[in-house]
Design a protein around this motif. Sequence first.
Motif, PDB file in Angstrom:
ATOM      1  N   THR B  97       1.029  -1.179  -0.237  1.00 16.37           N
ATOM      2  CA  THR B  97      -0.281  -0.245  -0.092  1.00 16.37           C
ATOM      3  C   THR B  97       0.360   1.279   0.139  1.00 16.37           C
ATOM      4  N   GLU B  99       0.825   3.107   2.114  1.00 13.55           N
ATOM      5  CA  GLU B  99       1.593   3.613   3.518  1.00 13.55           C
ATOM      6  C   GLU B  99       2.838   2.675   3.511  1.00 13.55           C
ATOM      7  N   GLN B 100       2.423   1.318   3.025  1.00 10.75           N
ATOM      8  CA  GLN B 100       3.706   0.319   3.544  1.00 10.75           C
ATOM      9  C   GLN B 100       5.207   0.692   2.213  1.00 10.75           C
ATOM     10  N   LEU B 102       6.109   4.113   1.721  1.00 10.36           N
ATOM     11  CA  LEU B 102       6.861   4.784   2.486  1.00 10.36           C
ATOM     12  C   LEU B 102       7.098   4.279   3.828  1.00 10.36           C
ATOM     13  N   THR B 103       6.791   3.171   4.492  1.00 10.68           N
ATOM     14  CA  THR B 103       7.044   2.387   6.221  1.00 10.68           C
ATOM     15  C   THR B 103       8.496   1.748   5.367  1.00 10.68           C
ATOM     16  N   LYS B 115       6.774   6.897  12.181  1.00 15.69           N
ATOM     17  CA  LYS B 115       5.692   7.084  12.112  1.00 15.69           C
ATOM     18  C   LYS B 115       5.090   8.365  11.759  1.00 15.69           C
ATOM     19  N   VAL B 118       6.180   9.466   8.741  1.00 16.49           N
ATOM     20  CA  VAL B 118       5.485   9.123   7.420  1.00 16.49           C
ATOM     21  C   VAL B 118       4.204   9.078   7.193  1.00 16.49           C
ATOM     22  N   GLN B 119       3.543   9.496   8.531  1.00 19.92           N
ATOM     23  CA  GLN B 119       2.042  10.156   9.008  1.00 19.92           C
ATOM     24  C   GLN B 119       2.328  11.661   7.565  1.00 19.92           C
ATOM     25  N   LEU B 122       2.433  11.872   3.793  1.00 15.04           N
ATOM     26  CA  LEU B 122       0.913  11.503   3.652  1.00 15.04           C
ATOM     27  C   LEU B 122       0.071  12.607   4.044  1.00 15.04           C
ATOM     28  N   VAL B 128      -3.287  10.478   2.577  1.00 15.75           N
ATOM     29  CA  VAL B 128      -3.741  10.205   4.832  1.00 15.75           C
ATOM     30  C   VAL B 128      -5.517   9.181   4.768  1.00 15.75           C
ATOM     31  N   ARG B 131      -4.247   5.507   2.488  1.00  9.66           N
ATOM     32  CA  ARG B 131      -2.757   5.192   2.864  1.00  9.66           C
ATOM     33  C   ARG B 131      -2.681   3.385   2.528  1.00  9.66           C
ATOM     34  N   ALA B 132      -4.303   3.570   2.677  1.00 13.70           N
ATOM     35  CA  ALA B 132      -4.299   1.271   2.461  1.00 13.70           C
ATOM     36  C   ALA B 132      -4.739   0.934   0.991  1.00 13.70           C
TER      37      ALA B 132
END
Lengths: 375, 312
Positions: B97, B99-100, B102-103, B115, B118-119, B122, B128, B131-132
């Motif tokens: 995803t 977010e993943q 970016l992580t 965290k 990444v936030q 986003l 935001v 993100r998924a």
Amino acid sequence: MISLSRTWAVMAKEFIQLTRDRLTYAMILLLPIVQLLLFGYAINDDPRSLPTAVLVQDNGAFSRSILTALDNSGYFEITLQARSQAELDRALARGEVQFAVMIPADFTNRVVRGDRAQILVEADASDPSATSGAVAAIASLPQQALVRELTGPLANRAPGTQPFEVVVQRRYNPEAITAYNIVPGLLGVILSMTLVMMTSLGMARERERGTMESLLATPVRPLEVMVGKLTPYVLVGLTQATVILVMARLLFHVPMSGGWIALGLGLMLFIIGSLALGFLISTVARTQLQAMQMSFFYMLPSILLSGFMFPFRGMPEWAQIIGTAIPVTHFLRVVRGSLLKGVGIENAGPSLFALALFVLVVGTLAMLRYRTTLD
Amino acid sequence: MSDAPDLVIDVRGLNKSFGALHAVKDFGIQVARGRICGFLGPNGAGKTTTLRMLCGLLTPDSGEGSVLGFDVMKQAREIKQRVGYMTQKFSLYEDLTIEQNLTFAARVHDLDRRKERVQAALERLGLVERRAQLAGNLSGGWKQRLALAVATLHEPDLLLLDEPTAGVDPEARRTFWDEIHAMSAEGMTVLVSTHYMDEAERCHEIAYIVGGRTLARGTADEVVDASGLITFHAEGPGADRLAAELRTKPGVEMAAPFGTVLHVSGRDRTALEAAIAPYRKPPLEWEETRPTLEDVFIQLIHDLEAEKRRAA
């Protein structure tokens, strides 16, 4: 309407593309040739010259004749003259020999007296197919072994009776149940099939999808990539092993006589070794297809030359040398040794050492092959 | 040439060959801190190879110099830690995803406050809510913005972008460039390869390379001035169809139609004016204009080809 020109267009394009990926298609040609030559000559399911340990406690002339007769049968090759029962048992437990032959102290006397002379033959029957030919050959031993000796006055011993009796004990798998041998073997084959293949696709997939470039642009180190990529599959391997062992017990009633430490160690080393090999393949393969082919190239000898499908000792020496380089061979010895024989870590030592060596060599090669640049 | 002391990129004599192909020849470039340098040139000019050498992805065959103060020949790893690189082809994990992805970047660069970062990324992206979502399902423009966010998550000192907006719609391109300017204002140095002239003009300075050789260097204005090119354009019915005819006239070094407008350029003003004189009559309207970057680049390639012909 089918257009010849359009069909030709597609066909010509396919031929051109076929010649582009030379390595893949060279392997398609090479694979059957190599495998055919390799396995055509290597596989023999009636193995002869099986290593045999003898313990001779009788000094009489008949003992020597019996040893000669064993040798002449072609099935037995005496590799160890044991000096005690303990030494004999250990050689069998370690798998150094397939047979242990014991000639008791009063053998010659009993033969002369016609008093129920016996010799004892213990067979490592954990792989029933490896011993069946030889066991059958033993049956004819009493009639033939002493033909020349039993002349003159001895020739008149009770007609129709045999001069002595051979007591055969099948150890480790007395009922010669094939599943006892195959199921533990499957553990090695299934593990390497999934683990090598899955990891071999790893780097090739990154390369094909273009994510390799991004990955290499980060400061990530080769060992970090390898450990990171392989660890999830260690869990996959352990899960598979558990499932297979539980099913082996519940469905096939495979004996589990202990040797858990040796089994656990062997399992870990074998899983890591298979994963490292997959990773090595994936640093070589340009595409996922090539990675698949290379894993397959590795799988066939793992099944055919490891002692899984055909008795290891039935193969000619050169094939045994190839088999010795394959981790499945050593893993099978550990698994069968611990499940069927319950051998401890000291007896599984050589196989465990071989597995550790494989991990070290393949892991190092993989690290050397891995490039942190696109050069 | 400025005498800026704080050079983020300072390399000379870089060479790289792939088999028989000499992709980059004796290449050198200096870029000062905080500048956005446009990297232009025809396809196959060696732009991607050069960018890859500058970010430690390729080892130069020979050459010397530094990137962010690290030796370009020997300190690839140190360079990788301080450089952000965005590849030409989308190269994030499509099956992870947003977010993943970016992580993953945050972890691979060993960043603290993962965290939060990444936030923040986003939020900056305005993703935001999504993100998924799988990165593979994003549209072209969003993919590029996500790739930019991933490449800059570790706050690199130098950002290398390889044709970041190829195939992206104009609005997404504008947003993308606004982000690049914002980062440059915070002190990030940017080297960006592009084929778009409007993007070249958004850069503080440009370098035009062909065959691994720098043919023009400076701000867009400096490059145009240095070309010594004089350009007229003609507008009117049939103007665009005169290109082929005008090209053969002495003094006309380049004639190219832009829609219905014809651009005619040359360096010798008298010869150029003589050449177009017969056509300077109604219904065509002629006007002298400032040459565009594109005029200059086409001119540079023509010069190079002429030079090659003379050498042959």
